[in-house]
Write an enzyme that holds these catalytic residues in place. Structure first.
Site, PDB file in Angstrom:
ATOM      1  N   HIS A 786      41.771  41.526  27.424  1.00 14.88           N
ATOM      2  CA  HIS A 786      42.667  42.600  27.844  1.00 14.88           C
ATOM      3  C   HIS A 786      43.756  42.002  28.725  1.00 14.88           C
ATOM      4  CE1 HIS A 786      39.028  45.377  27.176  1.00 14.88           C
ATOM      5  NE2 HIS A 786      39.820  45.389  26.124  1.00 14.88           N
ATOM      6  N   GLU A 789      44.314  42.489  32.517  1.00 13.44           N
ATOM      7  CA  GLU A 789      43.257  42.099  33.439  1.00 13.44           C
ATOM      8  C   GLU A 789      43.450  40.659  33.916  1.00 13.44           C
ATOM      9  OE1 GLU A 789      40.238  45.275  31.296  1.00 13.44           O
ATOM     10  OE2 GLU A 789      39.790  43.151  31.157  1.00 13.44           O
ATOM     11  N   HIS A 883      36.309  40.148  32.514  1.00 16.21           N
ATOM     12  CA  HIS A 883      37.230  41.291  32.484  1.00 16.21           C
ATOM     13  C   HIS A 883      37.635  41.707  33.891  1.00 16.21           C
ATOM     14  CE1 HIS A 883      36.897  42.884  28.244  1.00 16.21           C
ATOM     15  NE2 HIS A 883      35.987  41.927  28.237  1.00 16.21           N
ATOM     16  N   GLU A 968      32.862  42.062  35.124  1.00 14.15           N
ATOM     17  CA  GLU A 968      33.994  42.879  35.553  1.00 14.15           C
ATOM     18  C   GLU A 968      34.333  42.581  37.009  1.00 14.15           C
ATOM     19  OE1 GLU A 968      35.517  45.183  33.665  1.00 14.15           O
ATOM     20  OE2 GLU A 968      34.110  45.632  32.028  1.00 14.15           O
TER      21      GLU A 968
HETATM   22 ZN   LIG Z   1      38.615  44.644  29.993  1.00 15.00          ZN
END
Ligand SMILES: [Zn+2]
Length: 1125
Positions: A786, A789, A883, A968
């Site tokens: 992504h 990010e 992420h 994350e």
């Molecule tokens: Zn992500």
């Protein structure tokens, strides 16, 4: 609260009120199942009662029961047909006795209370013919304050059904009710209030709303509100004003209602009244309601862009030019969002989380066949250079490590695919002159003014206003700025080389043909010294901003409203004095448009992800010509997420060129008065109900004439990665570290996607040493699928540097494992400043089940490499995809566990016989101990259906990697540990990357040799306390955050009453002296008592006694035995 009508166990342990006219015995009622027939008998006798007295008596008993009890008691009554019984009694009474209010008042009173809790009261009332009958009753009693109010409360309750509200509207209810909404001085304020509440309820029907607008009632309501406000301080009738605002709220649920509020001068009125209220103590609640109403009524305005589609488009391989990915609603020509439902811009798959869990055991345990043939995997052999390397250089001691071996790696399938990709034509909508050279960001454009200050010291402003060529091979002579900057200021940032950055950037391909460099990426960044606490949100900051927003409509003459930057049209660059200059035509930049609103206020519009019309959230732009010490308000007006950490202490990041040149090259957290809320913009030709959010923040620049950069998070470009890898390759100790950068494949835009192999060189070429190397388990790490990010890249930077370092733990890790790292899975998205997608407008982390070789090459080939490793018996021990997380704090992992998923879903499958290796928790447990930013409490190990095509789930399910994770990292910071209350900086992110690698040592603690040095370093990692309690997995869509202090959405304020408050209103009406009473200034809560006063003057007999006598004992209805035990 509403009741579903389900029967429930109901126990009453309260007592009946005792009084001189009641039985003095304290009686207990137990209404649990065995004796519930008592209530049914009571209800049936109510409907059959032939005379006024017995009706009154039954009503009396019911009222006693209900007013002394809780909601559950009323719900029970509803489940036993209580609403129907009361409705029948109402209808029968009117038919038999016309308007005997001795009976009607108690019936209406009970009906209001019971009906308020009955979800289906409208439907039931229509069936019983009670709706219009009540309206007629109201019509005939307009002059009797209390009677009218009793009818009104019942009508309000009926209006909980929109069709009932519409029925009433068609029969003239609006006119009848509006007649009772009178300005002060009103005779019976409770009736006025009830009428306002009913009017609000009637407006829940769109048809009624249209009628009300047509009859000018919205305007009239505004005038009545104004009149009540004027006498507010005198009479203290706050509740009427609140009710009137609720009424306007109700009207503004539909577009015509909103338009009426605006065209009738509502915004002006609400605004000026709010300003007055702010100065008056105790009127806060009116301000808050008015602000919400103004937000909601603010005319919907199309986002000021010619099309919601991204600025740049890209022709996908195999698809005709200019066919956009199907964009739901893009063809829907009407931009006017006329949806009456309050639209919530929810995350795509965040509702019904429990339903999302995979509960099919076959699905959980299945191992799908590979999506390609064994032969297709052979092409990945080259990506395991550690297996083929002969390590002859070990004896010689040196060999230049190739930083890339693009030349010989591609074969067959892979080669063709990438050629297809590179043939794909880019179609920028504008035609910027493509240039191999990159210039430093120069918003002024044009190369006409080279080196204005040839001999002077370069200033920040020069960096932005000069056209400067980077030292690209072809044009060595034109590299003045870069060289002079470096000569004069000599940047020195570890693992960064500005010169190399500029050279590397020349090879980065973008469809926009970016030709300039953003200074921070070029120059480099050092983490600032000292902690950066989260920003404390000041109370009512959003209110302040909304007032400013509303002033745009009220005083349009004060607005500048001038486009000062437009990425689609370079011409309107501002030239007026005192105006900021914006620019973002550089890698990862994505400002689309800047509009000068007021002297120190700008609206900014972000570009959508390439080939799409959505996902805008990430931002990165340059701003120059700043004045020092002046607060500038910036509004990013087309954010799309429904909430953001910007509401919880997070700040954007800022980089000052002046500061950098003075030796402080830092991205710092900056901005005050930050808040994030839904705004009034809508999409031209976009889907109905699409809503946008404003991120507003205020920046006060420190230096006059500085050039600054502002971003959502610390930028990390593709060029930064390529530069970093080169610097890293040069830095490694080649005798110890086997470091190889190769190309996995090319992206659609033609950029190589790097894959790195890191392991320890064998200590000799002896067979045992080579054999040990070939048997090392693989660890596969990926990041930045992504593009928004960027935190994931900083974490990855930390991992890469650590793994190449001479730290003893790193040495052990290299001895123990072979690391395969794909640090940027979505280079094209990163380059173009996308937030979520690749050039195909797809979320690449939803492509893993069936990735397309031509459209998602990086995912296709990463999966291929993983298949290849599995096919050669080297299934990775750990897979982790890094992420960033926008709604939570801390760092945490998501993993996959069959057992936990079944437990969490409440599945009935017996999990005791299921075998599952608990090792999937080891990494998280170790991280929780060693990594300060990590929080195991935010981790979960659940397999969601909506995540079936993510890297984590596919690698777990298809490759059988039990330790398959998504890691994350918050964009914001931590709410636990030593970083509690601090925003995360790049240093903490890099530390997280190191810690992740270190935690891997715990998986091999039984098979590595420990030097004493290692033991001192790794004690914490290896000391795995098995007694560490397991936490519970949490819903991964859950936010850590409490509801925001100020409403992010347009709050509705339509049903303000809790059942108790509603009862208090109804009771208050009944308690007042009939008819002629004057308005009294009563304290707000004087009627909030639960006890009914309904029968105080109605009932003169011992009702229980009468009831017993009036009922035939042969029917088995013995009140003393069966009902009141
Ligand atoms: Zn992500």
């Amino acid at each position: 609260m509403h009741c579903s009508g389900k029967p429930g166990v109901f126990t009453w342990t309260g007592t009946l009120r005792t009084g001189e006219h009641y039985s003095t015995a304290r009686t207990q009622v137990n209404m649990s199942a065995p004796s519930s027939s008592g209530l049914e008998v009571l209800l049936s006798s109510l409907q059959k009662a032939g005379d006024i007295e017995s009706t009154l008596n039954v009503l009396n008993v019911l009222d006693e029961l209900l007013s002394a009890g809780t909601d559950r008691r009323i719900c029970y009554l509803i489940s036993k047909g209580g609403s129907e019984a009361l409705l029948t009694t109402l209808v029968n009474t009117v038919r038999s006795y016309s308007q005997n209010f001795t009976v009607l008042l108690p019936v209406l009173h009970l009906l209001a209370k019971v009906g308020h809790r009955d979800r289906r009261i409208g439907e039931k009332a229509e069936k019983a013919d009670a709706v219009l009958l009540t309206l007629t009753l109201l019509r005939h009693n307009m002059r009797h304050g209390r009677r009218a109010a009793s009818c009104l409360w019942v009508i309000r309750v009926f209006c909980s059904s929109i069709s009932t509200a519409t029925l009433l509207g068609h029969n003239g209810a609006l006119d009848v009710v509006f007649n009772l909404i009178t300005p002060p001085p009103a005779k019976h304020t409770r009736t006025v209030k009830a009428a306002v509440e009913v009017f609000a309820a009637l407006l829940s029907s769109k048809t009624n709303c249209r009628m009300a607008v047509g009859k000018g009632y919205i305007s009239a309501l505004l005038r009545v509100y104004e009149a009540w406000i004027t006498c507010l301080t005198v009479q203290g009738k706050l509740t009427i004003c609140q009710a009137l605002l609720r009424c306007l709220h109700s009207a503004s649920r539909s577009s015509m209602g909103r338009r009426a509020v605006v065209s009738d001068g509502g915004l002006h009125l609400l605004y000026s009244i709010s300003q007055t209220c702010l100065l008056t103590k105790g009127l806060e609640s009116l301000v808050e309601q008015s602000v919400q109403l103004m937000r909601k009524s603010y005319p919907r305005t199309p986002l000021p862009v010619p099309s919601s589609l991204s600025v740049y488009s890209f022709c996908l391989p195999g698809r005709p030019a200019d066919t956009w990915k199907a964009d739901p609603g893009a063809l829907d020509g009407s931009f006017e969002n006329d949806s009456d439902e309050e639209h919530e811009n929810e995350e795509t798959d965040c509702h019904n989380y429990e339903d999302d869990l995979e509960t099919d055991l076959d699905q959980l345990q299945s191992r799908p066949e590979p999506d390609r043939t064994r032969e297709q995997l052979d092409q990945y052999t080259y990506l395991c250079p550690e297996m083929q390397h002969d390590f002859q250089d070990l004896d010689l001691g040196s060999e230049l490590v190739k930083t890339s071996d693009e030349g010989g790696f591609l074969n067959g399938d892979l080669e063709n695919k990438t050629q297809t990709c590179s043939r794909a034509q880019a179609h920028p909508r504008e035609s910027p002159a493509p240039s191999v050279q990159k210039r430093l960001s120069s918003p002024g454009g044009g190369g006409e003014q080279v080196m204005g200050q040839a001999d002077g010291l370069l200033q920040a402003a020069d960096v932005c206003s000069q056209c400067l060529w980077s030292p690209v091979r072809e044009q060595e002579g034109e590299d003045n700025m870069v060289n002079r900057l470096l000569e004069q200021y000599g940047a020195s940032i570890p693992y960064h080389d500005p010169q190399l950055y500029a050279t590397t950037a020349a090879h980065t391909k973008s469809i926009a043909a970016f030709s300039t460099l953003a200074f921070p990426d070029f120059w480099g960044h050092l983490p600032p010294q000292g902690p950066e606490p989260m920003e404390t949100r000041k109370p009512h900051v959003q209110r302040k901003k909304v007032f400013e927003d509303v002033c745009r409509l009220l005083h349009p003459e004060e607005l500048i409203n001038k486009v000062v930057f437009d990425s689609e049209d370079p011409s309107p660059q501002c030239s007026q004095d005192g105006c900021l200059r914006f620019f973002s035509r550089f890698e990862s930049g994505n400002l689309r448009k800047a509009i000068h609103i007021r002297t120190y206020e700008y609206d900014l519009i972000l570009s959508a992800d390439v080939n799409s019309s959505s996902h805008s959230q990430w931002f990165y732009f340059e701003v120059s010509r700043v004045q020092a010490s002046v607060p500038y308000r910036f509004n990013i007006i087309n954010c799309e997420k429904s909430n953001s950490q910007f509401n919880y202490g997070m700040q954007p990041v800022l980089y000052s060129v002046k500061e950098a040149l003075e030796g402080r090259p830092h991205w710092v957290r900056a901005g005050t008065e930050i808040c994030y809320y839904r705004n009034w913009f809508c999409l031209t030709g976009g889907p109905r109900g699409h809503s946008f959010y404003t991120l507003t923040f205020t920046v006060t620049f420190s230096h006059e004439d500085d050039v600054c950069y502002v971003a959502y998070h610390y930028p990390y470009t593709y060029t930064a990665l390529q530069t970093h890898l080169q610097v890293l390759a040069r830095s490694v100790d080649r005798r110890k570290v086997f470091f190889r950068q190769q190309t996995l494949c090319k992206t659609l835009a033609g950029n190589p996607c790097p894959v790195i192999t890191i392991t320890a060189c064998p200590s000799s070429r002896a067979w045992t040493h080579l054999h040990q190397l070939w048997n090392r388990p693989c660890i596969v790490l990926t990041a930045r699928v992504h593009p928004g990010e960027s935190n994931a890249s900083w974490v990855m930077k930390g991992s890469l540097e650590f793994l190449c370092s001479s730290d003893p733990v790193a040495e052990s890790l290299r001895q123990a494992y072979v690391f395969k790292i794909i640090p940027m899975l979505n280079p094209d998205g990163v380059i173009h400043g996308n937030h979520r997608c690749s050039l195909t407008a797809d979320d690449l982390n939803r492509q893993w089940q069936k990735p397309s070789a031509s459209l998602s090459p990086t995912v296709y080939h990463t999966k291929g490499l993983l298949y290849y490793l599995c096919s050669t018996g080297r299934t990775p021990l750990v897979f982790c995809d890094y992420h960033g997380h926008s709604r939570k704090k801390n760092v945490f992992v998501y993993g996959c566990s069959v057992k936990e998923t079944l437990w969490q879903s409440g599945s009935s499958i017996d999990t005791t016989s299921l075998k599952e290796d608990p090792g999937y928790r080891t990494v998280a447990k170790t991280l929780d101990r060693i990594a300060p930013a990590f929080s195991i409490n935010s981790c979960n190990f659940l397999v969601e259906k909506s995540r079936a095509s993510t890297a984590r789930v596919v690698v777990w399910r298809e490759m059988g990697v039990i330790r398959s994770y998504t890691m994350e990292s918050s964009y914001n910071g931590c709410n636990q540990g030593i970083y509690k209350g601090l925003q995360t900086g790049t240093q903490e992110l890099e530390e997280m990357g190191r810690m992740f690698c270190q935690s891997l040592l715990a998986l091999r603690k039984n098979s590595i040799t420990f030097s004493s040095e290692l033991i001192t370093h790794a004690a914490a990692i290896l000391h795995l306390d098995s007694s560490l309690p397991d936490h519970n997995s949490h819903n991964c869509f859950e936010e850590d955050e409490p509801p925001c202090a100020e409403s992010i959405e347009f709050s509705s304020h339509t049903d303000p009453y809790t059942p108790d408050e509603f009862d208090a209103e109804v009771n208050a009406n009944m308690s007042e002296e009939e008819e002629e009473e004057e308005d009294k200034d009563e304290p707000e809560d004087s009627h909030r008592q639960g006890k009914s006063r309904l029968f105080a003057h109605v009932c003169r007999k011992d009702s229980l006694e009468t009831l017993t006598m009036a009922t035939n004992p042969c029917n088995g209805f013995d009140i003393t035995n069966a009902y009141l035990s």
